[in-house]
Design a protein around this motif. Structure first.
Motif, PDB file in Angstrom:
ATOM      1  N   LYS A   1       0.818  -1.217   0.000  1.00  7.75           N
ATOM      2  CA  LYS A   1       0.000   0.000   0.000  1.00  7.75           C
ATOM      3  C   LYS A   1       0.854   1.271   0.000  1.00  7.75           C
ATOM      4  CE  LYS A   1      -1.118   0.113   4.968  1.00  7.75           C
ATOM      5  NZ  LYS A   1      -2.260   0.090   5.885  1.00  7.75           N
ATOM      6  N   MET A   2       2.109   1.161   0.374  1.00  6.82           N
ATOM      7  CA  MET A   2       3.016   2.319   0.300  1.00  6.82           C
ATOM      8  C   MET A   2       3.221   2.775  -1.146  1.00  6.82           C
ATOM      9  SD  MET A   2       3.746   3.299   3.308  1.00  6.82           S
ATOM     10  CE  MET A   2       5.104   4.410   3.024  1.00  6.82           C
ATOM     11  N   GLU A   3       3.019   1.850  -2.098  1.00  7.67           N
ATOM     12  CA  GLU A   3       3.185   2.193  -3.510  1.00  7.67           C
ATOM     13  C   GLU A   3       2.164   3.231  -3.975  1.00  7.67           C
ATOM     14  OE1 GLU A   3       3.748  -0.962  -6.383  1.00  7.67           O
ATOM     15  OE2 GLU A   3       4.621  -2.233  -4.836  1.00  7.67           O
ATOM     16  N   LEU A   4       1.047   3.357  -3.277  1.00  4.95           N
ATOM     17  CA  LEU A   4       0.054   4.362  -3.657  1.00  4.95           C
ATOM     18  C   LEU A   4       0.610   5.781  -3.540  1.00  4.95           C
ATOM     19  CD1 LEU A   4      -3.287   2.969  -2.193  1.00  4.95           C
ATOM     20  CD2 LEU A   4      -2.656   3.211  -4.600  1.00  4.95           C
ATOM     21  N   TRP A   5       1.656   5.965  -2.753  1.00  4.48           N
ATOM     22  CA  TRP A   5       2.269   7.291  -2.606  1.00  4.48           C
ATOM     23  C   TRP A   5       3.144   7.654  -3.798  1.00  4.48           C
ATOM     24  CZ3 TRP A   5       0.273  10.573   0.548  1.00  4.48           C
ATOM     25  CH2 TRP A   5      -0.389  10.115   1.691  1.00  4.48           C
ATOM     26  N   ILE A   6       3.493   6.656  -4.609  1.00  8.61           N
ATOM     27  CA  ILE A   6       4.356   6.930  -5.763  1.00  8.61           C
ATOM     28  C   ILE A   6       3.651   7.843  -6.765  1.00  8.61           C
ATOM     29  CG2 ILE A   6       5.486   5.871  -7.769  1.00  8.61           C
ATOM     30  CD1 ILE A   6       6.051   3.426  -5.970  1.00  8.61           C
ATOM     31  N   LEU A   7       2.371   7.603  -7.004  1.00  5.56           N
ATOM     32  CA  LEU A   7       1.650   8.393  -8.008  1.00  5.56           C
ATOM     33  C   LEU A   7       1.537   9.873  -7.629  1.00  5.56           C
ATOM     34  CD1 LEU A   7      -1.034   5.728  -8.887  1.00  5.56           C
ATOM     35  CD2 LEU A   7       0.965   6.365 -10.239  1.00  5.56           C
ATOM     36  N   PRO A   8       1.136  10.211  -6.397  1.00  3.10           N
ATOM     37  CA  PRO A   8       1.139  11.636  -6.039  1.00  3.10           C
ATOM     38  C   PRO A   8       2.549  12.241  -6.081  1.00  3.10           C
ATOM     39  CG  PRO A   8      -0.201  10.396  -4.487  1.00  3.10           C
ATOM     40  CD  PRO A   8       0.506   9.392  -5.365  1.00  3.10           C
ATOM     41  N   LEU A   9       3.548  11.452  -5.719  1.00  3.57           N
ATOM     42  CA  LEU A   9       4.927  11.950  -5.772  1.00  3.57           C
ATOM     43  C   LEU A   9       5.310  12.281  -7.215  1.00  3.57           C
ATOM     44  CD1 LEU A   9       7.624  12.549  -4.387  1.00  3.57           C
ATOM     45  CD2 LEU A   9       8.226  10.139  -4.742  1.00  3.57           C
ATOM     46  N   ILE A  10       4.979  11.390  -8.142  1.00  2.55           N
ATOM     47  CA  ILE A  10       5.259  11.664  -9.555  1.00  2.55           C
ATOM     48  C   ILE A  10       4.508  12.924  -9.999  1.00  2.55           C
ATOM     49  CG2 ILE A  10       4.931  10.833 -11.923  1.00  2.55           C
ATOM     50  CD1 ILE A  10       5.387   7.983 -10.811  1.00  2.55           C
ATOM     51  N   GLY A  11       3.259  13.065  -9.549  1.00  2.00           N
ATOM     52  CA  GLY A  11       2.485  14.259  -9.886  1.00  2.00           C
ATOM     53  C   GLY A  11       3.188  15.535  -9.449  1.00  2.00           C
TER      54      GLY A  11
END
Length: 163
Positions: A60-70
């Motif tokens: 579930k930590m991977e969900l933070w990757i998308l906002p970080l990329i944003g």
């Protein structure tokens, strides 16, 4: 290669509207992720195939990757918007410099906002899939996304050629 003249072009009202709309949507998704994070299962969607089905599960930590990329897209693209003289133009002339700069600046703004909204949507859908609210992105996600991004580029390219 001749150096293009620098010119300060104020951001259009439409570009400002898109920025604020994207910031609000992005913030809402990040707040939603924060509020739902503890309730999420350990495994969440990590990747989707071309049909919008989950083809990899991850932490579930991977969900933070998308906002970080944003955020990592938003910041440099927002800075670059202020320097339209650095862009590459096909038919830049003395009589159309300002119009070309405005078009290039707006194109970058639109693509930036579309990209950040995409990552916001993927984050939101990742949460929904993880919690059983839906099964994937749906078969129409990829074609719609491609039409929006490529369509935007084509529109601005046509505008550039007409100027």
């Amino acid at each position: 290669m001749k150096k293009q003249p620098a010119m300060k072009i104020p951001k259009s009202l439409f570009a400002q509207f898109l920025d604020w709309l994207t910031i609000l949507v992005f913030a809402a998704v990040v707040i939603f992720l924060i509020t739902q994070f503890s309730a999420l299962p350990d495994r969440v969607p990590g990747h989707y195939d071309g049909k919008g089905d989950v083809d990899r599960w991850g932490s579930k930590m991977e969900l933070w990757i998308l906002p970080l990329i944003g955020v990592l897209l938003w910041i440099p693209m927002t800075v670059l918007e202020k320097y339209p003289h650095l862009f590459n133009y096909m038919n830049l002339r003395e009589d159309n410099i300002e119009a070309q700069y405005r078009n290039g600046q707006l194109m970058l703004n639109v693509l930036k906002n579309e990209s950040v909204l995409l990552f916001s949507y993927l984050t939101f859908q990742g949460i929904r899939v993880a919690t059983g609210g839906t099964e994937g992105l749906g078969i129409f996600f990829m074609p719609i996304f491609l039409v929006v991004i490529i369509g935007s580029m084509i529109i601005f390219l046509i505008r550039m050629l007409k100027l």
